[in-house]
Motif scaffolding. Sequence first.
Motif, mmCIF file in Angstrom:
data_model
loop_
_atom_site.group_PDB
_atom_site.id
_atom_site.type_symbol
_atom_site.label_atom_id
_atom_site.label_comp_id
_atom_site.label_asym_id
_atom_site.label_seq_id
_atom_site.Cartn_x
_atom_site.Cartn_y
_atom_site.Cartn_z
ATOM 1 N N LEU A 282 30.346 48.004 37.147
ATOM 2 C CA LEU A 282 31.150 47.617 35.988
ATOM 3 C C LEU A 282 32.593 47.287 36.360
ATOM 4 O O LEU A 282 33.162 46.293 35.881
ATOM 5 N N THR A 283 33.212 48.099 37.211
ATOM 6 C CA THR A 283 34.615 47.873 37.562
ATOM 7 C C THR A 283 34.858 46.518 38.223
ATOM 8 O O THR A 283 35.781 45.790 37.826
ATOM 9 N N PRO A 284 34.066 46.117 39.246
ATOM 10 C CA PRO A 284 34.296 44.777 39.817
ATOM 11 C C PRO A 284 34.091 43.652 38.807
ATOM 12 O O PRO A 284 34.809 42.642 38.847
ATOM 13 N N LYS A 285 33.118 43.817 37.891
ATOM 14 C CA LYS A 285 32.887 42.786 36.884
ATOM 15 C C LYS A 285 34.081 42.654 35.948
ATOM 16 O O LYS A 285 34.518 41.550 35.610
ATOM 17 N N LEU A 290 39.022 39.749 34.199
ATOM 18 C CA LEU A 290 40.470 39.743 33.992
ATOM 19 C C LEU A 290 41.142 38.614 34.777
ATOM 20 O O LEU A 290 42.085 37.976 34.299
ATOM 21 N N GLN A 291 40.636 38.362 35.990
ATOM 22 C CA GLN A 291 41.201 37.280 36.773
ATOM 23 C C GLN A 291 40.841 35.917 36.188
ATOM 24 O O GLN A 291 41.663 34.997 36.172
ATOM 25 N N LEU A 292 39.616 35.775 35.694
ATOM 26 C CA LEU A 292 39.221 34.505 35.086
ATOM 27 C C LEU A 292 39.995 34.226 33.808
ATOM 28 O O LEU A 292 40.235 33.063 33.456
ATOM 29 N N ALA A 293 40.388 35.278 33.105
ATOM 30 C CA ALA A 293 41.162 35.113 31.876
ATOM 31 C C ALA A 293 42.656 34.992 32.149
ATOM 32 O O ALA A 293 43.456 34.989 31.207
ATOM 33 N N ASN A 294 43.052 34.896 33.438
ATOM 34 C CA ASN A 294 44.458 34.792 33.841
ATOM 35 C C ASN A 294 45.304 35.976 33.367
ATOM 36 O O ASN A 294 46.516 35.861 33.238
ATOM 37 N N PHE A 295 44.652 37.105 33.122
ATOM 38 C CA PHE A 295 45.399 38.309 32.772
ATOM 39 C C PHE A 295 46.013 38.940 34.010
ATOM 40 O O PHE A 295 47.085 39.545 33.941
ATOM 41 N N ASN A 296 45.326 38.774 35.134
ATOM 42 C CA ASN A 296 45.820 39.329 36.397
ATOM 43 C C ASN A 296 45.595 38.306 37.507
ATOM 44 O O ASN A 296 44.792 38.509 38.421
ATOM 45 N N PRO A 297 46.278 37.154 37.457
ATOM 46 C CA PRO A 297 46.004 36.086 38.433
ATOM 47 C C PRO A 297 46.386 36.457 39.864
ATOM 48 O O PRO A 297 45.802 35.942 40.813
ATOM 49 N N GLU A 298 47.359 37.329 40.052
ATOM 50 C CA GLU A 298 47.804 37.694 41.398
ATOM 51 C C GLU A 298 47.034 38.875 41.976
ATOM 52 O O GLU A 298 47.279 39.274 43.118
ATOM 53 N N GLY A 299 46.134 39.452 41.201
ATOM 54 C CA GLY A 299 45.334 40.570 41.694
ATOM 55 C C GLY A 299 46.107 41.851 41.879
ATOM 56 O O GLY A 299 45.862 42.608 42.826
ATOM 57 N N SER A 300 47.053 42.111 40.994
ATOM 58 C CA SER A 300 47.853 43.325 41.103
ATOM 59 C C SER A 300 46.994 44.564 40.879
ATOM 60 O O SER A 300 46.124 44.599 40.011
ATOM 61 N N THR A 301 47.261 45.594 41.686
ATOM 62 C CA THR A 301 46.491 46.838 41.570
ATOM 63 C C THR A 301 46.734 47.517 40.230
ATOM 64 O O THR A 301 45.815 48.109 39.650
ATOM 65 N N TYR A 302 47.939 47.412 39.713
ATOM 66 C CA TYR A 302 48.282 48.100 38.466
ATOM 67 C C TYR A 302 47.645 47.435 37.248
ATOM 68 O O TYR A 302 47.516 48.064 36.200
ATOM 69 N N LEU A 303 47.250 46.165 37.383
ATOM 70 C CA LEU A 303 46.630 45.443 36.267
ATOM 71 C C LEU A 303 45.123 45.293 36.433
ATOM 72 O O LEU A 303 44.484 44.546 35.686
ATOM 73 N N SER A 304 44.544 45.977 37.404
ATOM 74 C CA SER A 304 43.099 45.940 37.625
ATOM 75 C C SER A 304 42.504 47.313 37.347
ATOM 76 O O SER A 304 43.150 48.341 37.575
#
Length: 374
Positions: A282-285, A290-304
């Motif tokens: 579930l977590t990787p999905k 979140l990345q596809l929705a541009n909520f976390n485009p840079e892959g920040s640890t705090y936003l994942s």
Amino acid sequence: MKRFLERFPLEWLLLGLAALFPLFVSSTSVFGSQLNDLFTYAILALGLNVVVGYAGLLHLGIAAFFGIGAYVTGILIAPVFPFQVAFPVALVLSAGGAALCGVLLGAPTLRLRGDYLALVTLGFGEVVKYAIQNLMSITEGTRGLTSLPPALVFGLKISPDDFRGYYYIALVLLAATVLLLKNLERSSLGRSWMAIREDELAATCMGINAARVKLAAFALGAGLAGMAGCLFAVKQTTTSGPLAYDFNRSVIMLCCIILGGLGSIRGVLLGVMLLIGFDTILTPKIDEWLQLANFNPEGSTYLSLSGWRLMVFGLALILMMRFRPEGFLPAGHIQAEMHRGQLKTVHTGAESVAAESLVSTTPVKHTPPSEKQV
């Protein structure tokens, strides 16, 4: 509904549905490969449940036996070594080697209980991890044994490109483990485990050999962990490095059986599905969405979500300890024990209140000073 869940063979229903799953997906399904990992961790958690849930011995080093099984398998089947045995032989020898190590750990620690035993098992896990790391000529150090060949089962090579082969091997071994443990629960050995967990002194007075019973729990738990390590190494085609068998792995397995229910096979399976499924599926999905929705485009640890997963685990355990300490699907005797303690507290409180009210309502006769006897 509660009585239905207690009596219905939920574990067999889950295993039956899992057996039908590959019929409806492609041979390269990523989800099928992830379910294969869940079966491996379920066997590992069931091995820990034997020691902690059945025998009541706090064990914090189950990952060490998981690693022993993986590295024994790697040594037996890796091309750099001369053995090159078939998968069934490697499976038996891995489980047997881990069980032997379990006996060697349990024999000198039979008199230890509680925190002292937990510290010894924790120390053993660290010793195994650093031994794997420093035996460079055998284990390849931090890199681990890589490029393991596909499993050979009765002369047939299991293709790593098709998840179904390893999937059904892990599922059959998990079903065999469940069947073995269900039979042991009703055997004299299973009842002896539960007796020493409840009161070791009383069990010893009844004629139970506590040392032999504890050694059996250590050996069986370690053997199941070694079997899970063998499945892990063969499916991944590598033993991975020693960090794959550190203290975190042991704690996560302990969290699985606490979350699902101590001493309960179905509870352990549910705990693995919830905790490991959340962590690996579930977590990787969710991070991908979140990345596809541009909520976390840079892959920040705090936003994942993966950056907060340990906090989620801790919060889940805190809530479980507060509202349902016996777990979601605990063993019947553990659940009865919990509720019996609550009822005893309630009755004791009621009796205290009744006694106080009786004292407060009982008239006190005051004797004049002249009538007192000297």
